[in-house]
Design a protein around this motif. Sequence first.
Motif, mmCIF file in Angstrom:
data_model
loop_
_atom_site.group_PDB
_atom_site.id
_atom_site.type_symbol
_atom_site.label_atom_id
_atom_site.label_comp_id
_atom_site.label_asym_id
_atom_site.label_seq_id
_atom_site.Cartn_x
_atom_site.Cartn_y
_atom_site.Cartn_z
ATOM 1 N N GLU A 47 -1.620 147.092 42.731
ATOM 2 C CA GLU A 47 -0.993 145.897 43.312
ATOM 3 C C GLU A 47 -0.065 146.255 44.458
ATOM 4 O O GLU A 47 0.082 145.499 45.412
ATOM 5 N N ASP A 48 0.571 147.418 44.369
ATOM 6 C CA ASP A 48 1.450 147.901 45.430
ATOM 7 C C ASP A 48 0.567 148.545 46.495
ATOM 8 O O ASP A 48 -0.015 149.606 46.267
ATOM 9 N N LYS A 49 0.439 147.911 47.644
ATOM 10 C CA LYS A 49 -0.466 148.392 48.697
ATOM 11 C C LYS A 49 -0.101 149.784 49.206
ATOM 12 O O LYS A 49 -0.944 150.473 49.769
ATOM 13 N N SER A 50 1.126 150.236 48.983
ATOM 14 C CA SER A 50 1.493 151.590 49.397
ATOM 15 C C SER A 50 0.928 152.634 48.427
ATOM 16 O O SER A 50 0.966 153.830 48.705
ATOM 17 N N ASN A 51 0.395 152.179 47.293
ATOM 18 C CA ASN A 51 -0.181 153.086 46.298
ATOM 19 C C ASN A 51 -1.684 153.281 46.451
ATOM 20 O O ASN A 51 -2.285 153.976 45.645
#
Length: 137
Positions: A47-51
Amino acid sequence: MENILKVLLVEDNLIEIMKMKRTISLLKLKHTIHEAKNGEEALQFLEDKSNIPDIILLDLNMPKINGIEFLKIIKANDDLKHIPTIILTTSSNQKDLLECYRTGMSGYVLKPLKYEDYVKKIETVLAYWSVNELRKL
């Protein structure tokens, strides 16, 4: 030159997680390994696009959301479907293999019993994806 990968390992077995970390260390690879213990946890991580990882190594037999269900969910998501997903499993079931190919997996690797064989397979998979141009999209 090989690139450093961000890998999401979706695996519920602690021994398998430790084996992967040991293999990465033994091979002196600098890849980053993130862990999720099941498909539900992996979806929360994504969900965290940086992940967003470069590749996903996915076990099939897991609680809550199994590997095939997880694969179907991410391949239906426009933001995630491009991530190469390699099944890493003990299942040699032909039905599982065909279902995974139909769903859009990038590879299917059987976990061998001997650790030395496991190391060779993981080394090959990671070497391939670290030079593959697809991950640069």
